[in-house]
Design an enzyme around this catalytic site. Structure first.
Site, PDB file in Angstrom:
ATOM      1  N   GLY A 124      85.020  87.961  26.802  1.00 19.92           N
ATOM      2  CA  GLY A 124      85.948  86.884  27.146  1.00 19.92           C
ATOM      3  C   GLY A 124      85.378  85.896  28.141  1.00 19.92           C
ATOM      4  O   GLY A 124      85.421  86.130  29.351  1.00 19.92           O
ATOM      5  N   THR A 126      85.326  82.022  27.144  1.00 19.24           N
ATOM      6  CA  THR A 126      85.951  80.712  26.934  1.00 19.24           C
ATOM      7  C   THR A 126      87.415  80.695  27.394  1.00 19.24           C
ATOM      8  O   THR A 126      88.144  81.659  27.200  1.00 19.24           O
ATOM      9  CB  THR A 126      85.869  80.347  25.435  1.00 19.24           C
ATOM     10  OG1 THR A 126      84.507  80.461  25.033  1.00 19.24           O
ATOM     11  CG2 THR A 126      86.359  78.940  25.175  1.00 19.24           C
ATOM     12  N   GLU A 127      87.794  79.564  27.977  1.00 21.57           N
ATOM     13  CA  GLU A 127      89.179  79.370  28.432  1.00 21.57           C
ATOM     14  C   GLU A 127      89.684  78.031  27.919  1.00 21.57           C
ATOM     15  O   GLU A 127      88.880  77.184  27.509  1.00 21.57           O
ATOM     16  CB  GLU A 127      89.223  79.373  29.971  1.00 21.57           C
ATOM     17  CG  GLU A 127      88.760  80.693  30.552  1.00 21.57           C
ATOM     18  CD  GLU A 127      88.942  80.747  32.059  1.00 21.57           C
ATOM     19  OE1 GLU A 127      89.470  79.775  32.654  1.00 21.57           O
ATOM     20  OE2 GLU A 127      88.570  81.785  32.620  1.00 21.57           O
ATOM     21  N   GLY A 131      84.996  75.562  28.185  1.00 23.72           N
ATOM     22  CA  GLY A 131      84.311  75.943  26.948  1.00 23.72           C
ATOM     23  C   GLY A 131      82.816  75.825  27.161  1.00 23.72           C
ATOM     24  O   GLY A 131      82.187  76.735  27.716  1.00 23.72           O
ATOM     25  N   ILE A 157      88.886  84.456  21.446  1.00 27.28           N
ATOM     26  CA  ILE A 157      88.079  85.657  21.692  1.00 27.28           C
ATOM     27  C   ILE A 157      88.022  86.533  20.428  1.00 27.28           C
ATOM     28  O   ILE A 157      89.052  87.010  19.937  1.00 27.28           O
ATOM     29  CB  ILE A 157      88.614  86.452  22.917  1.00 27.28           C
ATOM     30  CG1 ILE A 157      88.740  85.517  24.133  1.00 27.28           C
ATOM     31  CG2 ILE A 157      87.722  87.660  23.216  1.00 27.28           C
ATOM     32  CD1 ILE A 157      87.495  84.742  24.519  1.00 27.28           C
ATOM     33  N   ARG A 268      74.587  75.973 -16.157  1.00 25.30           N
ATOM     34  CA  ARG A 268      75.370  74.778 -16.443  1.00 25.30           C
ATOM     35  C   ARG A 268      74.583  73.791 -17.318  1.00 25.30           C
ATOM     36  O   ARG A 268      73.489  73.351 -16.939  1.00 25.30           O
ATOM     37  CB  ARG A 268      75.744  74.101 -15.115  1.00 25.30           C
ATOM     38  CG  ARG A 268      76.537  72.826 -15.257  1.00 25.30           C
ATOM     39  CD  ARG A 268      77.915  73.072 -15.817  1.00 25.30           C
ATOM     40  NE  ARG A 268      78.741  71.866 -15.789  1.00 25.30           N
ATOM     41  CZ  ARG A 268      79.902  71.767 -16.408  1.00 25.30           C
ATOM     42  NH1 ARG A 268      80.387  72.803 -17.094  1.00 25.30           N
ATOM     43  NH2 ARG A 268      80.592  70.655 -16.337  1.00 25.30           N
ATOM     44  N   GLU A 363      79.196  80.282  20.603  1.00 28.35           N
ATOM     45  CA  GLU A 363      78.060  80.709  21.443  1.00 28.35           C
ATOM     46  C   GLU A 363      77.182  79.518  21.847  1.00 28.35           C
ATOM     47  O   GLU A 363      75.959  79.608  21.864  1.00 28.35           O
ATOM     48  CB  GLU A 363      77.263  81.810  20.752  1.00 28.35           C
ATOM     49  CG  GLU A 363      78.190  82.967  20.422  1.00 28.35           C
ATOM     50  CD  GLU A 363      77.512  84.283  20.235  1.00 28.35           C
ATOM     51  OE1 GLU A 363      76.451  84.506  20.841  1.00 28.35           O
ATOM     52  OE2 GLU A 363      78.068  85.103  19.487  1.00 28.35           O
ATOM     53  N   SER A 366      75.988  72.867  19.068  1.00 31.73           N
ATOM     54  CA  SER A 366      74.651  72.302  18.805  1.00 31.73           C
ATOM     55  C   SER A 366      74.202  71.404  19.960  1.00 31.73           C
ATOM     56  O   SER A 366      73.019  71.385  20.318  1.00 31.73           O
ATOM     57  CB  SER A 366      74.670  71.499  17.501  1.00 31.73           C
ATOM     58  OG  SER A 366      74.824  72.371  16.411  1.00 31.73           O
TER      59      SER A 366
END
Ligand SMILES: Cc1cc2nc3c(=O)[nH]c(=O)nc-3n(C[C@H](O)[C@H](O)[C@H](O)COP(=O)(O)OP(=O)(O)OC[C@H]3O[C@@H](n4cnc5c(N)ncnc54)[C@H](O)[C@@H]3O)c2cc1C
Length: 380
Positions: A124, A126-127, A131, A157, A268, A363, A366
């Site tokens: 845990g 991130t809030e 972030g 989370i 195809r 995580e 970019s």
């Protein structure tokens, strides 16, 4: 230089490829629709000894290396991104910080539950207002002689509904005008702890993504993970490893999208010939194969560096950034090669694209990866 996998890694790859094809892939489309968490798949992964793969044998793990972890994550994600992220977060965000920073007592208490699959691993950080800027953590701690009393909220989370405990960051004080952030292990059944599972997501539907609400949650001070005030640094180290997991997920999803596009292009027929006979399709497939090859090589290299005990921050960040971005491109092209069918759920490739988008966000976005790489190469 040796690019071959070891015998053990090859065995894990073969086992996981078969398992993913036979057990994980068949229900993936359904789970995307029903959002059902793949409990039975994880029961089987526990029995196979995969839930504690890289952790020491003394705590119930298999003592395997990071490359093996990347291979398992890649193979699971090739069949189902939700299963891939659940596994990756379980190991690299849930178990890893306890293994890296826990006391002997904490490892003995918590790691066996992770390794057996009795508890899923979660993390845990991130809030709602913290972030990318995780140092902006607002979750607060009041202290008594022997306890921490925690108040705050955590966002997005992974796995928390299925975790018996998790490590989270909270502000334990102010030092030299700066927030002192520490990591604390919190049991999810503690009084005042609520896990809310009602996000409506774009993809990764059968993974568990939750909000955490902590209202006067009281835990003993022995639940401090690592050193007081080092929670932020510990989580940065944890994220370096987690990025290898995200990169491996990206390689797996991209591989699946590419394989479906290759096979569909041969089936195809248009204008009296297979669409694979058009050079434009061949070149698309060639580019997809090349980018996946490069992303996989970068991912395994970052894993290898980690296993050598060498610095791998830059390489993990590059692997995560490159693999997640090419994964989006490959999924997009796979839909294009499928034409209208690619827009339909039963052809899977639209699910791959929806699942892949998270990889450019979770995580570290970019943009944050580019910041990390810039710092690592001295461009600041
Ligand atoms: C499905 C899912 C699962 C997740 N699982 C977990 C988990 O298990 N545990 C956990 O702690 N978190 C988890 N997260 C949270 C994730 O790590 C964050 O969403 C991510 O770090 C971005 O933070 P944010 O959403 O607040 O975006 P913000 O930080 O608000 O960013 C918004 C935009 O601004 C850009 N930006 C921000 N700062 C900068 C800057 N300095 N320079 C340039 N651009 C910038 C970002 O790149 C982004 O494009 C999960 C998220 C999702 C969606």
């Amino acid at each position: 230089m040796n690019f071959d996998l070891t015998q053990e890694q090859k065995m894990i790859q073969k086992t996981m490829r078969e398992f993913s094809q036979e057990v994980v892939a068949p229900g993936a489309l359904d789970r995307d629709r029903t959002k059902e968490f793949p409990v039975d798949i994880f029961r089987q992964l526990s029995e196979m000894g995969m839930m504690g793969l890289p952790f020491p044998e003394e705590f119930g793990g298999a003592g395997a290396d990071t490359t093996s972890f990347a291979i398992v994550t890649e193979e699971l994600s090739r069949a189902c991104g939700s299963t891939g992220i659940t596994y990756s977060a379980h190991i690299s965000l849930g178990g890893a910080p306890i293994n890296l920073f826990g006391t002997q007592e904490q490892k003995e208490k918590y790691l066996p539950q992770i390794c057996s699959g009795e508890s899923f691993g979660a993390f845990g950080l991130t809030e709602p207002n913290a972030g990318s800027d995780a140092g902006g953590t607002q979750t607060s701690v009041k202290e008594t002689d022997d306890s921490f009393i925690i108040n705050g909220n955590k966002s997005y989370i992974t796995n928390a509904s299925h975790a018996k405990f998790l490590a989270l960051t909270a502000v334990t004080g102010v030092k030299d005008g700066k927030k002192e952030i520490s990591a604390i292990i919190v049991p999810t059944d503690a009084d005042g702890f609520t896990v809310i599972d009602n996000y409506e997501k774009m993809g990764l539907h059968s993974s568990n993504t939750t909000e955490l609400v902590l209202e006067d949650v009281k835990v003993p001070k022995e639940n401090l993970l690592g050193k007081r005030g080092e929670g932020f640094r510990q989580f940065l180290i944890t994220l370096d490893g987690g990025r290898i997991g995200i990169a491996a997920m990206a390689v797996g999803i991209a591989q699946a999208a590419y394989e479906r596009a290759l096979s569909y292009s041969k089936e195809r027929q248009q204008f009296g010939r297979s669409i694979a006979s058009f050079q434009v399709t061949q070149f698309k497939l060639a580019d997809m194969a090349m980018k996946i090859e490069l992303a996989r090589t970068m991912t395994y290299k970052a894993a290898w560096l980690k296993d050598q005990g060498r610095k791998f921050t830059k390489e993990a960040s590059m692997a995560k950034l490159y693999a997640s971005e090419i994964c989006m491109e490959v999924c997009d092209q796979a839909i294009q090669i499928h034409g209208g069918y690619g827009y339909m759920k039963e052809y899977h490739v639209e699910r791959f694209l929806r699942d892949a988008k998270l990889l450019e966000i979770g995580e570290g976005t970019s943009e944050i990866q580019r910041t990390v790489i810039s710092r690592e190469i001295g461009a600041y």
